[in-house]
Design an enzyme around this catalytic site. Sequence first.
Site, PDB file in Angstrom:
ATOM      1  N   GLY A 190      64.821  33.500 -31.356  1.00  0.00           N
ATOM      2  CA  GLY A 190      65.385  34.020 -30.108  1.00  0.00           C
ATOM      3  C   GLY A 190      65.136  35.512 -29.973  1.00  0.00           C
ATOM      4  O   GLY A 190      65.267  36.252 -30.950  1.00  0.00           O
ATOM      5  N   ARG A 235      58.713  29.561 -30.929  1.00  0.00           N
ATOM      6  CA  ARG A 235      59.188  28.641 -31.954  1.00  0.00           C
ATOM      7  C   ARG A 235      57.981  27.812 -32.376  1.00  0.00           C
ATOM      8  O   ARG A 235      57.177  27.408 -31.542  1.00  0.00           O
ATOM      9  CB  ARG A 235      60.349  27.811 -31.430  1.00  0.00           C
ATOM     10  N   ASP A 263      68.048  33.655 -38.790  1.00  0.00           N
ATOM     11  CA  ASP A 263      68.001  32.958 -40.086  1.00  0.00           C
ATOM     12  C   ASP A 263      66.931  31.868 -40.146  1.00  0.00           C
ATOM     13  O   ASP A 263      66.404  31.588 -41.222  1.00  0.00           O
ATOM     14  CB  ASP A 263      69.384  32.441 -40.508  1.00  0.00           C
ATOM     15  N   THR A 292      69.046  39.383 -33.813  1.00  0.00           N
ATOM     16  CA  THR A 292      69.696  38.281 -33.087  1.00  0.00           C
ATOM     17  C   THR A 292      70.964  38.814 -32.439  1.00  0.00           C
ATOM     18  O   THR A 292      71.666  39.631 -33.040  1.00  0.00           O
ATOM     19  CB  THR A 292      70.052  37.093 -34.013  1.00  0.00           C
ATOM     20  N   ASP A 303      73.639  37.315 -31.969  1.00  0.00           N
ATOM     21  CA  ASP A 303      74.871  36.658 -32.444  1.00  0.00           C
ATOM     22  C   ASP A 303      75.602  37.391 -33.565  1.00  0.00           C
ATOM     23  O   ASP A 303      76.764  37.073 -33.853  1.00  0.00           O
ATOM     24  CB  ASP A 303      74.543  35.235 -32.937  1.00  0.00           C
ATOM     25  N   ASP A 359      75.264  37.086 -36.715  1.00  0.00           N
ATOM     26  CA  ASP A 359      75.745  36.086 -37.673  1.00  0.00           C
ATOM     27  C   ASP A 359      74.905  36.026 -38.944  1.00  0.00           C
ATOM     28  O   ASP A 359      74.802  34.985 -39.580  1.00  0.00           O
ATOM     29  CB  ASP A 359      75.786  34.704 -37.005  1.00  0.00           C
ATOM     30  N   ARG A 391      76.873  29.777 -30.757  1.00  0.00           N
ATOM     31  CA  ARG A 391      77.059  28.355 -31.095  1.00  0.00           C
ATOM     32  C   ARG A 391      77.806  28.189 -32.403  1.00  0.00           C
ATOM     33  O   ARG A 391      78.631  27.313 -32.551  1.00  0.00           O
ATOM     34  CB  ARG A 391      75.697  27.663 -31.234  1.00  0.00           C
TER      35      ARG A 391
HETATM   36  P1  ADP Z   1      65.914  32.236 -35.348  1.00  0.00           P
HETATM   37  O1  ADP Z   1      64.974  32.956 -36.238  1.00  0.00           O
HETATM   38  O2  ADP Z   1      66.335  33.061 -34.171  1.00  0.00           O
HETATM   39  O3  ADP Z   1      67.064  31.598 -36.115  1.00  0.00           O
HETATM   40  P2  ADP Z   1      64.673  29.565 -35.070  1.00  0.00           P
HETATM   41  O4  ADP Z   1      65.721  28.858 -35.873  1.00  0.00           O
HETATM   42  O5  ADP Z   1      64.211  28.925 -33.828  1.00  0.00           O
HETATM   43  O6  ADP Z   1      65.111  31.046 -34.645  1.00  0.00           O
HETATM   44  O7  ADP Z   1      63.420  29.788 -36.039  1.00  0.00           O
HETATM   45  C1  ADP Z   1      62.259  30.425 -35.576  1.00  0.00           C
HETATM   46  C2  ADP Z   1      61.043  29.807 -36.244  1.00  0.00           C
HETATM   47  O8  ADP Z   1      61.141  29.989 -37.665  1.00  0.00           O
HETATM   48  C3  ADP Z   1      60.900  28.301 -36.060  1.00  0.00           C
HETATM   49  O9  ADP Z   1      60.283  27.954 -34.836  1.00  0.00           O
HETATM   50  C4  ADP Z   1      60.001  27.944 -37.232  1.00  0.00           C
HETATM   51  O10 ADP Z   1      58.661  28.266 -36.968  1.00  0.00           O
HETATM   52  C5  ADP Z   1      60.542  28.868 -38.336  1.00  0.00           C
HETATM   53  N1  ADP Z   1      61.571  28.151 -39.114  1.00  0.00           N
HETATM   54  C6  ADP Z   1      62.866  27.957 -38.806  1.00  0.00           C
HETATM   55  N2  ADP Z   1      63.490  27.202 -39.726  1.00  0.00           N
HETATM   56  C7  ADP Z   1      62.543  26.883 -40.640  1.00  0.00           C
HETATM   57  C8  ADP Z   1      62.524  26.069 -41.839  1.00  0.00           C
HETATM   58  N3  ADP Z   1      63.628  25.459 -42.268  1.00  0.00           N
HETATM   59  N4  ADP Z   1      61.359  25.954 -42.518  1.00  0.00           N
HETATM   60  C9  ADP Z   1      60.252  26.592 -42.083  1.00  0.00           C
HETATM   61  N5  ADP Z   1      60.188  27.353 -40.976  1.00  0.00           N
HETATM   62  C10 ADP Z   1      61.298  27.490 -40.261  1.00  0.00           C
END
Ligand code: ADP
Length: 327
Positions: free
Chosen positions: A15, A76, A107, A130, A132, A134, A176
């Site tokens: 995000g 993503r 995260d 982020t 949030d 968090d 969330r």
């Molecule tokens: P944020 O970083 O804001 O938490 P996301 O959870 O959408 O956002 O994660 C961003 C990107 O990081 C995902 O689209 C993916 O490419 C990678 N990612 C997230 N979780 C994992 C995971 N468990 N294993 C590998 N890559 C991940």
Amino acid sequence: MSSSLKHIGVLTSGGDAPGMNAAVRAVVRCAIYHGMEVTGIHEGYTGLLEGKLESLNSRSVANIINQGGTFLKSARCREFYEPEGRARAAAQLEESGIQALVVIGGDGSFTGAVLLAREHRVSVVGIPGTIDNDIYGTDFTIGFDTAINTVQDAVDKIRDTATSHNRLFFIEVMGRDAGYIALYTGIGAGSEEILIPEQSRGMDYLLQSLERSGRKGKTSSIVIVAEGDKSGGVYELAKTVEAKMDGYQSRVTVLGHIQRGGRPTCADRVLASRLGVAAVDALRDGSSGVMVGVRNNLISLTGLEKACKERTEINAELIRVADIVSI
Ligand code: ADP
């Protein structure tokens, strides 16, 4: 200080958050300050896999410190969840001569970075971006301050209508899993109640609180609800309160994506600049698999894996303050 580091990459992922641009700017300029080459990777891990790379210099990051979003764009990336995708990413980094990677995100992005580092010995440092707030290991994340100021402005405006018409407003804010946006803005904008996922105070608690306020002569109220609150959602809350309490007219406002955008506040720009410099410093010191953050206003490093796995505890002192100042 390690002098072997000559070329780093930087990307924004997950995000978007206001202040990400300021963080990229600081990473680029700190790297150049130390005589290193910097490659900007567009569209997060997707752009890394697709080779959307751009060599950046000091001027490439001019006039972005005041802009929300991220000029590198974020995305993503499904492939990154799979080992094959991460192997392709590592190969792309090697082919491009990028020796270390700065990942600005939340995260999820950090989880991907941890796996990339573990499976392919890529040096990575994370910067928490982020709205949030968090992420474990830092008191504040980039974007949080801007988001809470945006929410506070919106609630101030809604208060004018709430007061003029004796209405009860339920305002849903982002969060969330974490109630920090709700908690800070509930205090800052003087709300009656704050409902957050960490607490689950429930409907009965809310009804009692509103009845108490009514007896004290309050004729309008604002309730801030984090989107992850488990009381059934803002529309359900409003319906139930109207059904169970005489004399209250309820309205709902869902603030949505206006909370993510906008010009970053000074606090976010300064935080982002500090963390950008700290990330490059950490890589030059030979650190990898860490997140840079601030604790008690000092730069602090936390293992990236720990930053992903540990939960931030909601601040009990803030909850107490919110309860006291809303009577
Ligand atoms: P944020 O970083 O804001 O938490 P996301 O959870 O959408 O956002 O994660 C961003 C990107 O990081 C995902 O689209 C993916 O490419 C990678 N990612 C997230 N979780 C994992 C995971 N468990 N294993 C590998 N890559 C991940």
